[in-house]
Design a protein around this motif. Sequence first.
Motif, PDB file in Angstrom:
ATOM      1  N   THR A 183       0.818  -1.208   0.000  1.00 49.66           N
ATOM      2  CA  THR A 183       0.000   0.000   0.000  1.00 49.66           C
ATOM      3  C   THR A 183       0.854   1.261   0.000  1.00 49.66           C
ATOM      4  OG1 THR A 183      -1.840  -1.105   1.108  1.00 49.66           O
ATOM      5  CG2 THR A 183      -1.732   1.289   1.316  1.00 49.66           C
ATOM      6  N   CYS A 184       1.964   1.227   0.725  1.00 52.70           N
ATOM      7  CA  CYS A 184       2.822   2.416   0.781  1.00 52.70           C
ATOM      8  C   CYS A 184       3.380   2.755  -0.598  1.00 52.70           C
ATOM      9  CB  CYS A 184       3.937   2.227   1.802  1.00 52.70           C
ATOM     10  SG  CYS A 184       5.054   0.858   1.452  1.00 52.70           S
ATOM     11  N   GLU A 185       3.656   1.733  -1.426  1.00 54.43           N
ATOM     12  CA  GLU A 185       4.151   1.981  -2.777  1.00 54.43           C
ATOM     13  C   GLU A 185       3.052   2.573  -3.661  1.00 54.43           C
ATOM     14  OE1 GLU A 185       7.507   1.012  -4.576  1.00 54.43           O
ATOM     15  OE2 GLU A 185       7.676   1.900  -2.581  1.00 54.43           O
ATOM     16  N   ILE A 186       1.815   2.075  -3.494  1.00 58.59           N
ATOM     17  CA  ILE A 186       0.701   2.646  -4.249  1.00 58.59           C
ATOM     18  C   ILE A 186       0.504   4.103  -3.873  1.00 58.59           C
ATOM     19  CG2 ILE A 186      -1.800   2.563  -4.607  1.00 58.59           C
ATOM     20  CD1 ILE A 186      -1.630  -0.471  -4.383  1.00 58.59           C
ATOM     21  N   ARG A 187       0.606   4.408  -2.594  1.00 61.40           N
ATOM     22  CA  ARG A 187       0.448   5.804  -2.159  1.00 61.40           C
ATOM     23  C   ARG A 187       1.551   6.683  -2.741  1.00 61.40           C
ATOM     24  NH1 ARG A 187      -3.628   6.434   1.192  1.00 61.40           N
ATOM     25  NH2 ARG A 187      -4.330   4.708   2.519  1.00 61.40           N
ATOM     26  N   ARG A 188       2.781   6.155  -2.791  1.00 64.96           N
ATOM     27  CA  ARG A 188       3.875   6.935  -3.380  1.00 64.96           C
ATOM     28  C   ARG A 188       3.604   7.206  -4.857  1.00 64.96           C
ATOM     29  NH1 ARG A 188       7.494   3.085  -0.526  1.00 64.96           N
ATOM     30  NH2 ARG A 188       8.048   4.022   1.476  1.00 64.96           N
ATOM     31  N   TYR A 189       3.084   6.189  -5.557  1.00 66.42           N
ATOM     32  CA  TYR A 189       2.731   6.400  -6.963  1.00 66.42           C
ATOM     33  C   TYR A 189       1.661   7.482  -7.075  1.00 66.42           C
ATOM     34  CZ  TYR A 189       0.937   5.788 -11.638  1.00 66.42           C
ATOM     35  OH  TYR A 189       0.525   6.033 -12.933  1.00 66.42           O
ATOM     36  N   MET A 190       0.609   7.367  -6.275  1.00 67.47           N
ATOM     37  CA  MET A 190      -0.492   8.320  -6.337  1.00 67.47           C
ATOM     38  C   MET A 190      -0.016   9.752  -6.080  1.00 67.47           C
ATOM     39  SD  MET A 190      -3.558   6.976  -6.918  1.00 67.47           S
ATOM     40  CE  MET A 190      -3.913   5.298  -7.455  1.00 67.47           C
ATOM     41  N   GLU A 191       0.933   9.885  -5.177  1.00 69.65           N
ATOM     42  CA  GLU A 191       1.441  11.209  -4.803  1.00 69.65           C
ATOM     43  C   GLU A 191       2.596  11.659  -5.681  1.00 69.65           C
ATOM     44  OE1 GLU A 191       2.375  10.637  -0.706  1.00 69.65           O
ATOM     45  OE2 GLU A 191       0.275  10.343  -0.128  1.00 69.65           O
ATOM     46  N   ASP A 192       2.924  10.842  -6.706  1.00 75.75           N
ATOM     47  CA  ASP A 192       4.007  11.151  -7.644  1.00 75.75           C
ATOM     48  C   ASP A 192       5.329  11.345  -6.918  1.00 75.75           C
ATOM     49  OD1 ASP A 192       5.038  11.403 -10.166  1.00 75.75           O
ATOM     50  OD2 ASP A 192       4.576  13.536 -10.362  1.00 75.75           O
ATOM     51  N   LYS A 193       5.564  10.477  -5.944  1.00 82.43           N
ATOM     52  CA  LYS A 193       6.818  10.475  -5.206  1.00 82.43           C
ATOM     53  C   LYS A 193       7.648   9.268  -5.639  1.00 82.43           C
ATOM     54  CE  LYS A 193       4.917  12.826  -1.141  1.00 82.43           C
ATOM     55  NZ  LYS A 193       4.647  12.732   0.322  1.00 82.43           N
ATOM     56  N   HIS A 194       8.848   9.113  -5.091  1.00 80.97           N
ATOM     57  CA  HIS A 194       9.712   8.002  -5.478  1.00 80.97           C
ATOM     58  C   HIS A 194       9.046   6.668  -5.137  1.00 80.97           C
ATOM     59  CE1 HIS A 194      13.308   5.703  -6.248  1.00 80.97           C
ATOM     60  NE2 HIS A 194      13.159   5.111  -5.082  1.00 80.97           N
ATOM     61  N   PHE A 195       8.974   5.773  -6.130  1.00 84.06           N
ATOM     62  CA  PHE A 195       8.437   4.432  -5.925  1.00 84.06           C
ATOM     63  C   PHE A 195       9.237   3.483  -6.807  1.00 84.06           C
ATOM     64  CE2 PHE A 195       6.176   6.294  -9.448  1.00 84.06           C
ATOM     65  CZ  PHE A 195       6.091   5.279 -10.381  1.00 84.06           C
ATOM     66  N   SER A 196       9.123   2.188  -6.534  1.00 89.83           N
ATOM     67  CA  SER A 196       9.850   1.190  -7.323  1.00 89.83           C
ATOM     68  C   SER A 196       9.113   0.945  -8.641  1.00 89.83           C
ATOM     69  CB  SER A 196       9.959  -0.126  -6.544  1.00 89.83           C
ATOM     70  OG  SER A 196      10.664   0.079  -5.330  1.00 89.83           O
ATOM     71  N   PRO A 197       9.751   1.184  -9.794  1.00 84.74           N
ATOM     72  CA  PRO A 197       9.068   1.028 -11.090  1.00 84.74           C
ATOM     73  C   PRO A 197       8.579  -0.398 -11.311  1.00 84.74           C
ATOM     74  CG  PRO A 197      11.160   2.192 -11.334  1.00 84.74           C
ATOM     75  CD  PRO A 197      11.139   1.635  -9.942  1.00 84.74           C
ATOM     76  N   GLY A 198       7.616  -0.552 -12.211  1.00 81.16           N
ATOM     77  CA  GLY A 198       7.084  -1.870 -12.535  1.00 81.16           C
ATOM     78  C   GLY A 198       8.153  -2.814 -13.038  1.00 81.16           C
ATOM     79  N   ASN A 199       8.050  -4.086 -12.633  1.00 79.02           N
ATOM     80  CA  ASN A 199       9.024  -5.089 -13.093  1.00 79.02           C
ATOM     81  C   ASN A 199       8.527  -5.866 -14.312  1.00 79.02           C
ATOM     82  OD1 ASN A 199       7.077  -6.613 -11.745  1.00 79.02           O
ATOM     83  ND2 ASN A 199       8.555  -8.075 -10.930  1.00 79.02           N
ATOM     84  N   VAL A 200       7.298  -5.607 -14.752  1.00 78.19           N
ATOM     85  CA  VAL A 200       6.782  -6.164 -16.009  1.00 78.19           C
ATOM     86  C   VAL A 200       6.823  -5.077 -17.084  1.00 78.19           C
ATOM     87  CG1 VAL A 200       4.844  -7.276 -17.176  1.00 78.19           C
ATOM     88  CG2 VAL A 200       5.302  -7.775 -14.757  1.00 78.19           C
ATOM     89  N   PHE A 201       6.173  -3.956 -16.794  1.00 79.30           N
ATOM     90  CA  PHE A 201       6.237  -2.775 -17.650  1.00 79.30           C
ATOM     91  C   PHE A 201       6.600  -1.578 -16.788  1.00 79.30           C
ATOM     92  CE2 PHE A 201       2.754  -5.313 -19.707  1.00 79.30           C
ATOM     93  CZ  PHE A 201       3.494  -5.737 -20.801  1.00 79.30           C
ATOM     94  N   SER A 202       7.535  -0.793 -17.253  1.00 78.52           N
ATOM     95  CA  SER A 202       7.957   0.409 -16.543  1.00 78.52           C
ATOM     96  C   SER A 202       7.965   1.583 -17.509  1.00 78.52           C
ATOM     97  CB  SER A 202       9.356   0.229 -15.941  1.00 78.52           C
ATOM     98  OG  SER A 202       9.876   1.470 -15.477  1.00 78.52           O
ATOM     99  N   TRP A 203       7.346   2.680 -17.140  1.00 76.84           N
ATOM    100  CA  TRP A 203       7.338   3.882 -17.974  1.00 76.84           C
ATOM    101  C   TRP A 203       8.750   4.425 -18.187  1.00 76.84           C
ATOM    102  CZ3 TRP A 203       3.424   5.104 -20.887  1.00 76.84           C
ATOM    103  CH2 TRP A 203       3.295   6.382 -21.441  1.00 76.84           C
ATOM    104  N   LYS A 204       9.640   4.055 -17.276  1.00 75.16           N
ATOM    105  CA  LYS A 204      11.020   4.526 -17.371  1.00 75.16           C
ATOM    106  C   LYS A 204      11.868   3.658 -18.302  1.00 75.16           C
ATOM    107  CE  LYS A 204      10.978   6.471 -12.691  1.00 75.16           C
ATOM    108  NZ  LYS A 204      11.126   7.885 -13.131  1.00 75.16           N
ATOM    109  N   ALA A 205      11.340   2.515 -18.721  1.00 77.61           N
ATOM    110  CA  ALA A 205      12.058   1.618 -19.640  1.00 77.61           C
ATOM    111  C   ALA A 205      11.020   0.755 -20.353  1.00 77.61           C
ATOM    112  CB  ALA A 205      13.063   0.754 -18.893  1.00 77.61           C
ATOM    113  N   LEU A 206      10.253   1.372 -21.234  1.00 82.15           N
ATOM    114  CA  LEU A 206       9.097   0.710 -21.844  1.00 82.15           C
ATOM    115  C   LEU A 206       9.457   0.169 -23.222  1.00 82.15           C
ATOM    116  CD1 LEU A 206       6.129   0.228 -20.991  1.00 82.15           C
ATOM    117  CD2 LEU A 206       5.508   2.123 -22.505  1.00 82.15           C
ATOM    118  N   ASP A 207       9.190  -1.128 -23.396  1.00 80.97           N
ATOM    119  CA  ASP A 207       9.342  -1.792 -24.692  1.00 80.97           C
ATOM    120  C   ASP A 207       7.957  -1.833 -25.326  1.00 80.97           C
ATOM    121  OD1 ASP A 207      10.263  -3.205 -26.851  1.00 80.97           O
ATOM    122  OD2 ASP A 207      10.977  -4.932 -25.705  1.00 80.97           O
TER     123      ASP A 207
END
Length: 223
Positions: A183-207
Amino acid sequence: MEKLILLMVIFGTCCAAPQDLSGKVFVFPKETNTDRVVLITPKTRFNSVTTCLRYQSDLSRTYGIFSLATPTFNNDFLIFKNNAESDIELNARDGNAVFTSLKLDANTWHSMCATWESSTGLAQLWVDGKATTKKFVQTGAIIGAPIAILGQEQDTYGGGFDAKQSFIGMITDFHMWDTVIPTCEIRRYMEDKHFSPGNVFSWKALDFQVKGQVLMELASEVM
């Protein structure tokens, strides 16, 4: 126009390597049964799923936001906006649950995360920082080579698109994990704070591949 970035693609473009899309937005400008973004991953088994994205649309009809199909199920994981202004349908392994009474104002940016756990079959949505109740969808792992798509809903494996269910609007910051993230990671995403990027799809490294007329703009120009 300077703010448009190289993605007005008519016949589809294959990216040679994952791209960092930080600060960029996919624009789906018209009703169509062709235009979409195909996301590419080598993973073929998902015991659980979390997806997060931000989107804006003015549509009042139904539309698919994210669709993952396998040879077994066309709706192995699907986020779908129902006709009702405040309803989102979540599908996993062809089971579904409808989350109602959500505040989804048109022409407004929304942050949405969806979670599903295969062992319990429970799913949950987070919309603009608020969590829904958990609902049962389906148990069992998602298995098979996935075709994952932004902007269309698959009625067949990799196809069967309906223009009247196509997404018109903008999508950014898409991530997907093969776990239910804390839940803490979801909250960080919602607040646009540092969170661990997706390990399947990541906006920071999207194929990805763009099929049809999907544009990309700078987020600073549209958000």
